[in-house]
Design a protein around this motif. Structure first.
Motif, short mmCIF file in Angstrom:
data_model
loop_
_atom_site.label_atom_id
_atom_site.label_comp_id
_atom_site.label_asym_id
_atom_site.label_seq_id
_atom_site.Cartn_x
_atom_site.Cartn_y
_atom_site.Cartn_z
N GLN A 2 78.00 49.01 50.91
CA GLN A 2 77.20 49.15 49.70
C GLN A 2 78.08 49.63 48.57
OE1 GLN A 2 74.19 51.98 50.76
NE2 GLN A 2 73.19 50.62 52.21
N ASP A 3 77.60 49.42 47.34
CA ASP A 3 78.30 50.00 46.19
C ASP A 3 78.36 51.51 46.36
OD1 ASP A 3 78.82 47.71 44.69
OD2 ASP A 3 76.90 47.80 43.63
N TRP A 4 79.43 52.09 45.84
CA TRP A 4 79.54 53.55 45.82
C TRP A 4 78.56 54.07 44.78
CZ3 TRP A 4 82.42 56.39 49.17
CH2 TRP A 4 83.36 55.70 49.94
N THR A 5 77.90 55.19 45.10
CA THR A 5 76.98 55.83 44.16
C THR A 5 77.28 57.32 44.13
OG1 THR A 5 75.33 56.16 45.90
CG2 THR A 5 75.13 54.15 44.57
N ARG A 6 76.72 57.98 43.14
CA ARG A 6 76.84 59.43 43.03
C ARG A 6 75.60 60.07 43.63
NH1 ARG A 6 80.85 62.53 40.58
NH2 ARG A 6 82.09 61.33 39.15
N ASP A 7 75.80 61.13 44.40
CA ASP A 7 74.68 61.87 44.98
C ASP A 7 75.07 63.34 45.04
OD1 ASP A 7 72.29 62.54 46.23
OD2 ASP A 7 73.02 61.98 48.23
N ASN A 8 74.45 64.15 44.17
CA ASN A 8 74.75 65.58 44.11
C ASN A 8 76.25 65.86 43.95
OD1 ASN A 8 72.06 66.39 44.36
ND2 ASN A 8 72.16 66.18 46.59
N GLY A 9 76.89 65.14 43.05
CA GLY A 9 78.30 65.36 42.77
C GLY A 9 79.26 64.72 43.75
N ARG A 10 78.73 64.03 44.75
CA ARG A 10 79.60 63.39 45.75
C ARG A 10 79.51 61.87 45.58
NH1 ARG A 10 81.30 67.09 49.60
NH2 ARG A 10 81.77 65.51 51.16
N GLY A 120 81.88 53.41 61.50
CA GLY A 120 81.07 53.07 60.35
C GLY A 120 80.01 54.14 60.12
N GLY A 121 79.25 53.95 59.06
CA GLY A 121 78.21 54.91 58.72
C GLY A 121 78.40 55.43 57.31
N THR A 122 77.78 56.56 57.04
CA THR A 122 77.81 57.14 55.71
C THR A 122 79.14 57.81 55.43
OG1 THR A 122 75.43 57.56 55.81
CG2 THR A 122 76.67 58.79 54.16
N VAL A 123 79.66 57.52 54.25
CA VAL A 123 80.86 58.19 53.74
C VAL A 123 80.40 59.00 52.54
CG1 VAL A 123 83.18 57.91 52.81
CG2 VAL A 123 82.29 56.24 54.45
N SER A 124 80.71 60.28 52.53
CA SER A 124 80.34 61.17 51.44
C SER A 124 81.58 61.95 51.04
CB SER A 124 79.22 62.12 51.89
OG SER A 124 78.87 63.01 50.86
N ASP A 128 87.90 64.94 44.72
CA ASP A 128 89.29 64.97 45.19
C ASP A 128 89.49 63.99 46.35
OD1 ASP A 128 90.10 66.81 43.31
OD2 ASP A 128 89.97 68.53 44.67
N GLN A 129 88.54 63.96 47.28
CA GLN A 129 88.63 63.01 48.38
C GLN A 129 88.55 61.57 47.87
OE1 GLN A 129 85.34 64.61 50.61
NE2 GLN A 129 86.71 65.61 52.11
N ALA A 130 87.69 61.33 46.88
CA ALA A 130 87.58 59.99 46.30
C ALA A 130 88.89 59.58 45.64
CB ALA A 130 86.42 59.94 45.29
N TRP A 176 87.41 45.10 45.38
CA TRP A 176 86.02 45.39 45.06
C TRP A 176 85.68 46.85 45.41
CZ3 TRP A 176 82.09 47.01 48.28
CH2 TRP A 176 80.85 47.11 47.68
N VAL A 177 86.12 47.32 46.59
CA VAL A 177 85.86 48.70 47.01
C VAL A 177 86.43 49.67 45.97
CG1 VAL A 177 86.40 50.49 48.73
CG2 VAL A 177 85.76 48.17 49.48
N GLN A 178 87.65 49.42 45.55
CA GLN A 178 88.31 50.28 44.57
C GLN A 178 87.56 50.25 43.24
OE1 GLN A 178 92.35 49.06 43.62
NE2 GLN A 178 93.01 51.20 43.69
N ASP A 179 87.17 49.06 42.80
CA ASP A 179 86.44 48.93 41.54
C ASP A 179 85.09 49.65 41.61
OD1 ASP A 179 86.12 47.78 38.84
OD2 ASP A 179 84.47 46.69 39.81
N SER A 180 84.39 49.50 42.73
CA SER A 180 83.10 50.17 42.90
C SER A 180 83.25 51.69 42.85
CB SER A 180 82.47 49.72 44.22
OG SER A 180 81.25 50.38 44.45
N MET A 181 84.31 52.20 43.45
CA MET A 181 84.57 53.64 43.41
C MET A 181 84.84 54.11 41.99
SD MET A 181 86.89 54.43 46.77
CE MET A 181 86.50 56.19 46.80
N ILE A 182 85.64 53.36 41.26
CA ILE A 182 85.97 53.73 39.89
C ILE A 182 84.71 53.71 39.03
CG2 ILE A 182 87.20 52.98 37.81
CD1 ILE A 182 89.47 52.06 39.74
N GLN A 183 83.87 52.69 39.21
CA GLN A 183 82.62 52.62 38.44
C GLN A 183 81.74 53.83 38.73
OE1 GLN A 183 81.97 50.41 36.05
NE2 GLN A 183 83.98 49.56 36.45
#
Length: 187
Positions: A2-10, A120-124, A128-130, A176-183
């Motif tokens: 899935q696209d990367w999203t923000r959730d509580n600062g993560r 696999g699964g959720t990555v949060s 700094d980790q991002a 795409w993964v990198q771009d989604s993270m940057i967005q």
């Protein structure tokens, strides 16, 4: 994925098992390559006494490592080879700075391996980790791009060879993964 999203600062996303395996495998390969290069560092008695490490003074012969560990002079040039008279300076700078660069690249790779679920699964991720993920994915893209001969002049079509085509699709997916993270980081 899935696209990367923000959730509580993560930064959060979901990885399929095969996606996690690809990321973990490629990042692990880069870390192993860097570890192999670090082992090529000369043994120096002064370094043992002072704690100041030095690395090899010559660039890696292998193309992927040469791309990951370029010379420390003339970043505006397209070539990795020093011009006449610059070899001594390039070698000295490499010897002084390459160990730190390897440490940094290995560190971000370790962060990815520690935060990417094996099955696999959720990555949060914290910011700094991002940042570590972005750096490690960029290193993988540089390695794949070098191995595939991708440049700004390369056509957007995949290679004819089946194995190269698969690697090309992985390269595109990582873009795409990198771009989604940057967005997600900049939104």
């Amino acid at each position: 994925m899935q696209d990367w999203t923000r959730d509580n600062g993560r930064l959060v996303s979901e990885l399929e098992p095969n996606e996690a395996a690809v990321i973990r495998g490629l990042v692990g390969e880069i870390r192993d390559m860097l570890a192999g290069r670090a082992q090529q560092a000369p043994q120096d008695e002064l370094a043992e006494l002072t704690g100041m490490r030095t690395g090899p003074s010559t660039p890696p012969e292998e193309g992927v490592l040469a791309r990951l560990l370029p010379d420390f002079i003339h970043p505006d040039r397209d070539t990795f080879e020093p011009e006449a008279g610059e070899a001594d300076t390039a070698g000295a700078l490499r010897s002084l700075h390459e160990p730190e660069l390897i440490d940094h690249k290995s560190g971000v790779a370790t962060t990815v391996l520690e935060t990417c679920p094996e099955r696999g699964g959720t990555v949060s991720l914290t910011e700094d980790q991002a940042d570590s993920w972005l750096t490690a994915i960029n290193d993988v893209r540089l390695a794949l791009g070098t191995a595939l001969g991708i440049s700004e002049e390369s056509p957007d079509e995949p290679p004819q060879d089946e194995l190269q085509r698969e690697h090309y699709y992985v390269y595109q997916w990582l873009t795409w993964v990198q771009d989604s993270m940057i967005q997600a980081l900049t939104s």
